[in-house]
Design a protein around this motif. Structure first.
Motif, PDB file in Angstrom:
ATOM      1  N   LEU A   1      43.205  30.707  36.756  1.00 51.97           N
ATOM      2  CA  LEU A   1      41.867  31.253  36.579  1.00 51.97           C
ATOM      3  C   LEU A   1      41.270  30.752  35.260  1.00 51.97           C
ATOM      4  O   LEU A   1      41.993  30.357  34.343  1.00 51.97           O
ATOM      5  CB  LEU A   1      41.895  32.778  36.568  1.00 51.97           C
ATOM      6  N   SER A   2      39.949  30.800  35.168  1.00 53.73           N
ATOM      7  CA  SER A   2      39.273  30.407  33.933  1.00 53.73           C
ATOM      8  C   SER A   2      39.427  31.494  32.880  1.00 53.73           C
ATOM      9  O   SER A   2      39.849  32.625  33.169  1.00 53.73           O
ATOM     10  CB  SER A   2      37.793  30.160  34.200  1.00 53.73           C
ATOM     11  N   ALA A   3      39.053  31.156  31.653  1.00 51.64           N
ATOM     12  CA  ALA A   3      39.068  32.144  30.583  1.00 51.64           C
ATOM     13  C   ALA A   3      38.187  33.331  30.952  1.00 51.64           C
ATOM     14  O   ALA A   3      38.588  34.497  30.810  1.00 51.64           O
ATOM     15  CB  ALA A   3      38.584  31.504  29.284  1.00 51.64           C
ATOM     16  N   GLN A   4      36.986  33.039  31.431  1.00 51.38           N
ATOM     17  CA  GLN A   4      36.058  34.097  31.801  1.00 51.38           C
ATOM     18  C   GLN A   4      36.614  34.986  32.912  1.00 51.38           C
ATOM     19  O   GLN A   4      36.495  36.214  32.869  1.00 51.38           O
ATOM     20  CB  GLN A   4      34.718  33.476  32.212  1.00 51.38           C
ATOM     21  N   GLU A   5      37.253  34.378  33.917  1.00 52.79           N
ATOM     22  CA  GLU A   5      37.809  35.146  35.031  1.00 52.79           C
ATOM     23  C   GLU A   5      38.956  36.039  34.570  1.00 52.79           C
ATOM     24  O   GLU A   5      39.098  37.173  35.037  1.00 52.79           O
ATOM     25  CB  GLU A   5      38.272  34.202  36.132  1.00 52.79           C
ATOM     26  N   ASN A   6      39.781  35.537  33.634  1.00 50.69           N
ATOM     27  CA  ASN A   6      40.860  36.360  33.099  1.00 50.69           C
ATOM     28  C   ASN A   6      40.322  37.571  32.349  1.00 50.69           C
ATOM     29  O   ASN A   6      40.832  38.679  32.488  1.00 50.69           O
ATOM     30  CB  ASN A   6      41.745  35.524  32.168  1.00 50.69           C
ATOM     31  N   VAL A   7      39.275  37.369  31.556  1.00 55.28           N
ATOM     32  CA  VAL A   7      38.695  38.480  30.807  1.00 55.28           C
ATOM     33  C   VAL A   7      38.030  39.468  31.756  1.00 55.28           C
ATOM     34  O   VAL A   7      38.107  40.693  31.562  1.00 55.28           O
ATOM     35  CB  VAL A   7      37.700  37.954  29.757  1.00 55.28           C
ATOM     36  N   GLU A   8      37.407  38.959  32.805  1.00 53.20           N
ATOM     37  CA  GLU A   8      36.752  39.826  33.784  1.00 53.20           C
ATOM     38  C   GLU A   8      37.719  40.792  34.453  1.00 53.20           C
ATOM     39  O   GLU A   8      37.320  41.886  34.871  1.00 53.20           O
ATOM     40  CB  GLU A   8      36.065  38.994  34.862  1.00 53.20           C
ATOM     41  N   LEU A   9      38.994  40.389  34.592  1.00 56.77           N
ATOM     42  CA  LEU A   9      39.955  41.247  35.292  1.00 56.77           C
ATOM     43  C   LEU A   9      40.037  42.631  34.667  1.00 56.77           C
ATOM     44  O   LEU A   9      40.236  43.627  35.369  1.00 56.77           O
ATOM     45  CB  LEU A   9      41.338  40.589  35.308  1.00 56.77           C
ATOM     46  N   ALA A  10      39.903  42.698  33.347  1.00 61.64           N
ATOM     47  CA  ALA A  10      39.952  44.007  32.679  1.00 61.64           C
ATOM     48  C   ALA A  10      38.800  44.890  33.114  1.00 61.64           C
ATOM     49  O   ALA A  10      38.901  46.121  33.074  1.00 61.64           O
ATOM     50  CB  ALA A  10      39.937  43.819  31.159  1.00 61.64           C
ATOM     51  N   LEU A  11      37.692  44.277  33.534  1.00 60.30           N
ATOM     52  CA  LEU A  11      36.511  45.021  33.951  1.00 60.30           C
ATOM     53  C   LEU A  11      36.529  45.353  35.439  1.00 60.30           C
ATOM     54  O   LEU A  11      35.904  46.319  35.869  1.00 60.30           O
ATOM     55  CB  LEU A  11      35.254  44.217  33.615  1.00 60.30           C
TER      56      LEU A  11
END
Length: 237
Positions: A114-124
Motif C-alpha cells: 500500500l502507499s504511504a497515504q493508504e497506510n495512514v488512512e487505515l487508522a481512520l
C-alpha cells in the motif's frame, strides 16, 4: 459509547494526568511465574515528554503494552485520559485506544503493498471516517512528518527512516492525547534516527504528551523526564 464521545486530545478531564498507573503488575505463567512488571506507580502529565529506559528483558515493552491497552494488568489500576480501563469491556477499550492513543512500533507494522497515504488512512477506517475525509487527513499527517513528496509512494519502496515517518503519521492522524513510541530508532541508521527524534521533539513542542521506550541513553536524553525499568520495577530520576 462511540469513539466520538471519548474525550478529545485537547480535553481536560479534571486535573487527571494523561496516564496514571497505580500498583500495576503483569505476571505471565505459573511454573514458575514471570513477573514482567511489578507494582508500578507512574503518572504522565498532559503535554509531558517521558522516556522509559531499560535493557532487554527489563519489562519496559510490557509496560508500554499495558499503557497502550494492548495488554491487561494482573493487578493494579490503569487510567488513560481520566478513564479507568478496568471499567470498560473489549469494545470500550478498543474505542478508548483508538481515540486517545497513537503507537509507533520499532518494526513499523506497515503494509508494503500500500502507499504511504493508504497506510495512514487505515487508522481512520477503523474510526468510520469517510473516504474523502480520510484522504485529506492522511495527506495532512504525511505533510506534518515531512513526506509530502511521498504521499503516493508504495511503502515497499521507502527507506527505513521514511517508513518510520509513515508510522508516526499513522499514529498522529487521529489526533491522540498520547503518543507512545517503542524503540522508534531501533531499526534506523544514525542519520534517519536523528530525523525521527527531531520529529518527535517537534510533536511534543506542538503540545502532545509523549512516552518513548528505549535502551539508548542518547534517545532517552531527549525527554523532559526519565525513568528506568529494572526487573519490572520503576526507578525514578
Amino acid at each position: 459509547m462511540t469513539d466520538t464521545e471519548w474525550p478529545s486530545s485537547d480535553a481536560k478531564v479534571g486535573a487527571a494526568p494523561v496516564v496514571e498507573l497505580v500498583s500495576v503488575s503483569r505476571t505471565y505463567g505459573t511454573r514458575p511465574a514471570t513477573h514482567a512488571v511489578r507494582d508500578v506507580d507512574l503518572e504522565l502529565a498532559r503535554g509531558e515528554y517521558l522516556s522509559i529506559m531499560g535493557p532487554s528483558g527489563s519489562g519496559k515493552s510490557t509496560l508500554l503494552n499495558l499503557i497502550a491497552l494492548l495488554d491487561t494488568p494482573t493487578s493494579g489500576v490503569i487510567r488513560i485520559n481520566g478513564v479507568t480501563a478496568a471499567g470498560l469491556n473489549n469494545s470500550g477499550l478498543a474505542g478508548l485506544r483508538r481515540r486517545t492513543i497513537g503507537v509507533v512500533f520499532q518494526a513499523f507494522h506497515l503494509l508494503g503493498h500500500l502507499s504511504a497515504q493508504e497506510n495512514v488512512e487505515l487508522a481512520l477506517v477503523y474510526r468510520g471516517v469517510r473516504s474523502g475525509q480520510r484522504r485529506v487527513l492522511a495527506t495532512d499527517a504525511l505533510v506534518r512528518v515531512g513526506l509530502e513528496h511521498r504521499v503516493d509512494a508504495l511503502v515497499a519502496t521507502m527507506s527505513g527512516g521514511e517508513r518510520q515517518r509513515v508510522a508516526i503519521a499513522r499514529a498522529l492522524v487521529t489526533s491522540p492525547a498520547l503518543l507512545l513510541c517503542d524503540e522508534p530508532t531501533g531499526n534506523l541508521d544514525s542519520s534517519s534516527s536523528s530525523g525521527v527524534l527531531d520529529l518527535i521533539d517537534q510533536i511534543h513542542d506542538d503540545g502532545s504528551s509523549v512516552i518513548v521506550i528505549t535502551h539508548d541513553p542518547n534517545v532517552a536524553g531527549r525527554a523532559e523526564r526519565l525513568v528506568t525499568v529494572r526487573d519490572g520495577r520503576i526507578e525514578h530520576r
